[in-house]
Design a protein around this motif. Structure first.
Motif, PDB file in Angstrom:
ATOM      1  N   ARG A  29     -10.018  11.577   2.616  1.00 13.98           N
ATOM      2  CA  ARG A  29      -9.240  11.595   1.226  1.00 13.98           C
ATOM      3  C   ARG A  29      -7.627  12.064   1.695  1.00 13.98           C
ATOM      4  N   THR A  30      -7.448  13.091   2.372  1.00 12.48           N
ATOM      5  CA  THR A  30      -6.135  13.497   2.677  1.00 12.48           C
ATOM      6  C   THR A  30      -5.504  12.318   3.412  1.00 12.48           C
ATOM      7  N   GLU A  31      -5.794  11.846   4.365  1.00 13.67           N
ATOM      8  CA  GLU A  31      -5.003  10.861   4.988  1.00 13.67           C
ATOM      9  C   GLU A  31      -4.639   9.558   4.040  1.00 13.67           C
ATOM     10  N   THR A  32      -5.487   9.304   3.106  1.00 10.87           N
ATOM     11  CA  THR A  32      -5.251   8.080   2.081  1.00 10.87           C
ATOM     12  C   THR A  32      -4.434   8.754   1.222  1.00 10.87           C
ATOM     13  N   ILE A  33      -4.147   9.994   0.581  1.00  9.35           N
ATOM     14  CA  ILE A  33      -3.286  10.196  -0.029  1.00  9.35           C
ATOM     15  C   ILE A  33      -1.942  10.273   0.568  1.00  9.35           C
ATOM     16  N   LEU A  34      -1.754  10.705   1.720  1.00  7.74           N
ATOM     17  CA  LEU A  34      -0.697  10.751   2.486  1.00  7.74           C
ATOM     18  C   LEU A  34      -0.161   9.395   2.818  1.00  7.74           C
ATOM     19  N   TYR A  35      -1.009   8.444   2.943  1.00  5.63           N
ATOM     20  CA  TYR A  35      -0.683   7.098   2.872  1.00  5.63           C
ATOM     21  C   TYR A  35      -0.068   6.276   1.719  1.00  5.63           C
ATOM     22  N   ALA A  36      -0.703   6.910   0.601  1.00  5.41           N
ATOM     23  CA  ALA A  36      -0.320   6.197  -0.763  1.00  5.41           C
ATOM     24  C   ALA A  36       1.071   6.800  -0.870  1.00  5.41           C
ATOM     25  N   VAL A  37       1.601   7.902  -0.542  1.00  7.22           N
ATOM     26  CA  VAL A  37       2.977   8.529  -0.575  1.00  7.22           C
ATOM     27  C   VAL A  37       3.722   7.792   0.130  1.00  7.22           C
ATOM     28  N   THR A  38       3.258   7.330   1.526  1.00  5.61           N
ATOM     29  CA  THR A  38       4.173   6.651   2.472  1.00  5.61           C
ATOM     30  C   THR A  38       4.496   5.276   1.892  1.00  5.61           C
ATOM     31  N   VAL A  39       3.459   4.440   1.337  1.00  4.11           N
ATOM     32  CA  VAL A  39       3.829   3.208   0.721  1.00  4.11           C
ATOM     33  C   VAL A  39       4.662   3.314  -0.201  1.00  4.11           C
ATOM     34  N   ALA A  40       4.598   4.245  -1.320  1.00  4.61           N
ATOM     35  CA  ALA A  40       5.519   4.524  -2.155  1.00  4.61           C
ATOM     36  C   ALA A  40       6.962   4.550  -1.880  1.00  4.61           C
ATOM     37  N   ALA A  41       6.906   5.392  -0.720  1.00  2.00           N
ATOM     38  CA  ALA A  41       8.558   5.770  -0.178  1.00  2.00           C
ATOM     39  C   ALA A  41       9.113   4.505   0.502  1.00  2.00           C
ATOM     40  N   LEU A  42       8.457   3.399   0.980  1.00  2.00           N
ATOM     41  CA  LEU A  42       8.788   2.371   1.474  1.00  2.00           C
ATOM     42  C   LEU A  42       9.594   1.683   0.514  1.00  2.00           C
ATOM     43  N   PHE A  43       9.586   1.980  -0.633  1.00  2.00           N
ATOM     44  CA  PHE A  43      10.481   1.104  -1.734  1.00  2.00           C
ATOM     45  C   PHE A  43      11.924   1.589  -1.549  1.00  2.00           C
TER      46      PHE A  43
END
Length: 372
Positions: A29-43
């Motif tokens: 769960r934790t790594e998935t949340i961090l990954y979602a934040v990273t994907v959002a930051a890519l914009f």
């Protein structure tokens, strides 16, 4: 951000979603949340490449979700100008990507599969690939900018060469006109003046006076034209204006009258090229009457008109039929390009030009807009 770049960014969403769905059982769960934040930051990675990469490093340390961190590494390599700064962030990305393979992980050292060596190689490939592609993209962009700069410089150089050629040709034409035309017109004017003083018949003296006046006018215009050729093209100060029409019509030696409210027309402040076109139209029309319709009455009319919703100057020259009803070829030389030149001049100003026979005579009409 352009629409094209936005479409590329939107393609990351299904790719990242598929990767997350595939790796969620091992990522947690934790790594998935961090990954979602990273994907959002890519914009916003193009504006803030380094902060986005810093956001992606914790996900990189987890070692399960890798696409978004690799995109962030690519953007840092592509955006930063200093190469050693890129190398430093590449090293940080490499060391972070070794997270799953640190010696503290059970079984990382040694073993039959040499897991640590595999981890080092995979981390190196994951770092070198995006960094190299980013550097290649940056080099390609710089090369394209350099080629465009060279193209602009080449076009400018070609324009300068063309301008120098035009200046040289204009100077040559000025010399030729001065040496040939000016001499001939001056000689004609001098001889007409001598005839005016010595002729016994009043009609002959009047004709000689008209010839002398026309020659003097031609010399003045020729000097103005030579000045234009030797200096900047289109010098408005040397162009004939509407105020010169009375002298042109009165000194034509024809039965001609001018119908124009010149003070009212001058108050509208016409562009110099419009007034010159009007003057040249009248001048050419009077020349054609002298050549082909000797003895005909001429009416020159200059009025206001409308052209495509814009204020325009309407110039119309109409001559009646000759007294004997026939037009005879003139002994004066004719190149046959006078009307063509008037039509081209009017069309360049966005106007229109018509010419043709009317009631046994001939009519020339030009409508010249005040602006294009």
């Amino acid at each position: 951000m352009t629409w094209r770049s936005l479409r590329r960014d939107l393609l990351l969403l299904p790719v990242a979603t598929a990767e997350t769905a595939a790796m969620y059982p091992v990522a947690g769960r934790t790594e998935t949340i961090l990954y979602a934040v990273t994907v959002a930051a890519l914009f916003v990675r193009r504006r803030f490449p380094v902060p986005v990469l810093v956001t992606a490093l914790p996900v990189t340390f987890g070692g399960h979700l890798l696409i978004a961190p690799m995109v962030a590494m690519y953007e840092v390599s592509r955006s930063l100008e200093r190469r050693w700064t890129v190398y430093g962030w590449s090293l940080a990305f490499f060391l972070t990507s070794l997270g799953p393979w640190w010696p503290s992980v059970p079984g990382a050292w040694g073993g039959p599969d040499d897991v640590l060596l595999f981890g080092v190689l995979s981390s190196a490939l994951m770092t070198v690939g995006p960094a190299a592609m980013g550097q290649l993209s940056r080099a390609r962009r710089q090369l394209a900018d350099h080629i465009e700069e060279l193209s602009r410089a080449h076009r400018r150089e070609a324009e300068l060469i063309a301008e120098r050629a035009v200046v040289a040709e204009r100077a040559r034409l000025a010399r030729e006109m001065h040496d040939v035309v000016s001499y001939q017109v001056s000689l004609m004017t001098v001889q007409a003046g001598a005839l005016e003083r010595t002729a016994e018949e009043p009609a002959a003296r009047e004709t000689a006076s008209v010839i002398r006046g026309l020659g003097a006018t031609a010399l003045r215009e020729l000097r103005g034209l030579l000045g234009v050729l030797r200096t900047a093209p289109g010098d408005a100060a040397l162009r004939p204006r509407l105020g010169a029409l009375p002298d042109l019509v009165g000194g034509s030696g024809l039965d001609a009258r001018l119908e124009a409210d010149l003070p009212a027309l001058d108050a509208l402040k016409w562009p110099a090229e419009v007034e010159e076109a009007a003057y040249r139209t009248v001048q050419e029309a009077l020349t054609n009457v002298r050549k082909h319709a000797e003895g005909a009455a001429v009416t020159v009319s200059v009025t206001l008109a409308r052209k495509a919703g814009r204020t325009a100057l309407a110039v119309q020259i109409t001559n009646t039929a000759t007294p004997d009803g026939n037009t005879k070829p003139s002994a004066l030389p004719s190149g046959g390009h006078g009307l063509t030149g008037l039509r081209e001049r009017a069309e360049q100003l966005g106007g229109e030009f018509t010419a043709g026979p009317v009631d046994g005579g001939f009519r020339i009409r030009a409508v010249l807009p005040a602006s294009r």
